[in-house]
Design an enzyme around this catalytic site. Structure first.
Site, PDB file in Angstrom:
ATOM      1  CD  GLU A   1      58.165  71.079  96.993  1.00 17.75           C
ATOM      2  OE1 GLU A   1      58.751  70.947  98.085  1.00 17.75           O
ATOM      3  OE2 GLU A   1      58.313  70.294  96.055  1.00 17.75           O
TER       4      GLU A   1
ATOM      5  CG  HIS B   1      59.274  67.264  98.724  1.00 18.19           C
ATOM      6  ND1 HIS B   1      59.928  68.340  98.174  1.00 18.19           N
ATOM      7  CD2 HIS B   1      60.123  66.219  98.566  1.00 18.19           C
ATOM      8  CE1 HIS B   1      61.109  67.950  97.708  1.00 18.19           C
ATOM      9  NE2 HIS B   1      61.240  66.669  97.931  1.00 18.19           N
TER      10      HIS B   1
ATOM     11  NE  ARG C   1      64.926  69.111  94.828  1.00 11.80           N
ATOM     12  CZ  ARG C   1      64.946  68.040  95.634  1.00 11.80           C
ATOM     13  NH1 ARG C   1      63.979  67.150  95.576  1.00 11.80           N
ATOM     14  NH2 ARG C   1      65.926  67.888  96.505  1.00 11.80           N
TER      15      ARG C   1
HETATM   16  C1  GLV Z   1      64.292  65.018  98.509  1.00 11.46           C
HETATM   17  O1  GLV Z   1      63.596  65.609  97.724  1.00 11.46           O
HETATM   18  C2  GLV Z   1      65.698  64.861  98.346  1.00 11.46           C
HETATM   19  O2  GLV Z   1      66.290  65.435  97.415  1.00 11.46           O
HETATM   20  O3  GLV Z   1      66.276  64.161  99.177  1.00 11.46           O
END
Ligand code: GLV
Ligand code: GLV
Length: 328
Positions: free
Chosen positions: A269, A287, A240
């Site tokens: 983001e 991501h 994250r």
């Molecule tokens: C992606 O970032 C997730 O948490 O699945």
């Protein structure tokens, strides 16, 4: 036939998941190819029994307060920091995530990032496409070896361990930091060595983050942490964004405190620090940790199964993250 329960789906998911949901529920789907606007979410949540949402949906107290009939929040992600768990738990609404099915895909991407930044693969690709390749040269685009280097894993959960397994194939030395240390036998079996975060930062050639975002991990890496790192070391983050202080990261790279970074996630983001975008010694992807056809399909089915467990079978959902609401 009894009326199907109403479920809000904030974005279209891979087909098998949508089909399974359609079979059991009266779906209200956001078909726009963008995040559902907050006002729309607020309005639509009122008469729904189920919510299928994404990590880009902020399911906070205000949204939960509107969700008077809601019986499940099924997040299409393993991370669930986008949901106010305290508020959901107060209302005894189970929150579910999609663990396990995306572990290997995220570890694959992490390793791809690690090799890309180290061996300058993206930069080399740009170089070639620019028409600048004039033939093999002794010092063209020299990077750093990956094999036999030290990998520092922050957060040795499922994904961290899957990265460890890959790193072993590269004969890396693997050190880790976590708020919980593994039993020594388990460490031996996995081939990892525990160390304090400060030691990990001093020793690692790659610092790879695999921890969830929480108050404890917010800005876990900032100026003083980058100061400890080797000048030749890289930061890899596919967890994250806010775990890394992005502005401090930019400064550390500019001041040559570290060699660079490879990122899948960002502090704000989809915004990315503009200075990062201008740097060569960084790799930036949008991501996509779990973004394989196979994995996203499994995630969609898993989300559907959780909603079915609660609204059809009236059971505890298999992937509940606030299990304490069931009195355990
Ligand atoms: C992606 O970032 C997730 O948490 O699945
Ligand atoms: C997430 O699945 C983790 O435990 O790393």
């Amino acid at each position: 036939m009894a009326k199907k329960p109403k479920v809000l789906v904030t974005r279209v998911l891979p087909r098998p998941g949508m089909d399974l949901l359609k079979l059991h529920f009266d779906l209200d789907v956001n078909y726009e190819d963008q995040v559902i606007p907050r006002e729309v979410l607020k309005e639509k949540i009122g008469n729904k029994e189920g919510l299928v949402c994404l990590l880009t949906d902020n399911i906070d107290a205000a949204i939960i307060a509107r969700a008077l009939r809601l019986k499940i929040i099924a997040n299409y992600a393993v991370g669930f920091n986008n949901i106010d768990l305290v508020e959901a738990s107060k209302r005894k609404i189970p929150v579910t995530n999609t663990p396990d099915v995306l572990t290997e895909a995220t570890a694959d991407l992490t390793f791809g990032l690690l090799i890309s930044i180290s061996r300058r693969i993206v930069e080399a690709d740009h170089f070639l496409r620019a028409g600048t390749f004039k033939g093999w040269a002794p010092e063209l685009l020299l990077g750093a070896d990956v094999h036999e280097k030290t990998l520092g894993i922050i957060g040795l959960g499922r994904i961290g361990r899957a990265v460890v397994r890959r790193a072993r194939g590269f004969d890396m030395r693997i050190i880790y930091y976590d708020n919980e240390r593994l039993p020594v036998d388990a460490e031996k079996e996995l081939g990892v060595q525990y160390c304090a975060l400060t030691d990990l930062l001093r020793e690692a050639d790659y610092v790879s983050i695999h921890a969830p975002l929480s108050e404890r991990t917010h800005h876990l890496l900032s100026t003083s942490e980058f100061e400890l790192m080797k000048e030749t070391a890289y930061v890899i983050n596919a967890a994250r964004g806010p775990i890394v202080d992005e502005k401090a990261l930019v400064r550390a790279i500019k001041d040559k405190k570290i060699a660079g970074c490879a990122l899948d996630v960002y502090e704000n983001e989809p915004r990315v620090e503009s200075e990062l975008i201008r740097m060569n010694n960084v790799v930036l992807v949008p991501h996509i940790g779990s973004a394989s056809v196979e994995t996203r399909t499994k995630m969609a089915l898993m989300v559907a199964e959780n909603v079915i467990a609660v609204l059809v079978r009236k059971e505890r959902p298999p992937n509940v993250v606030n299990g304490q609401i069931y009195g355990q």
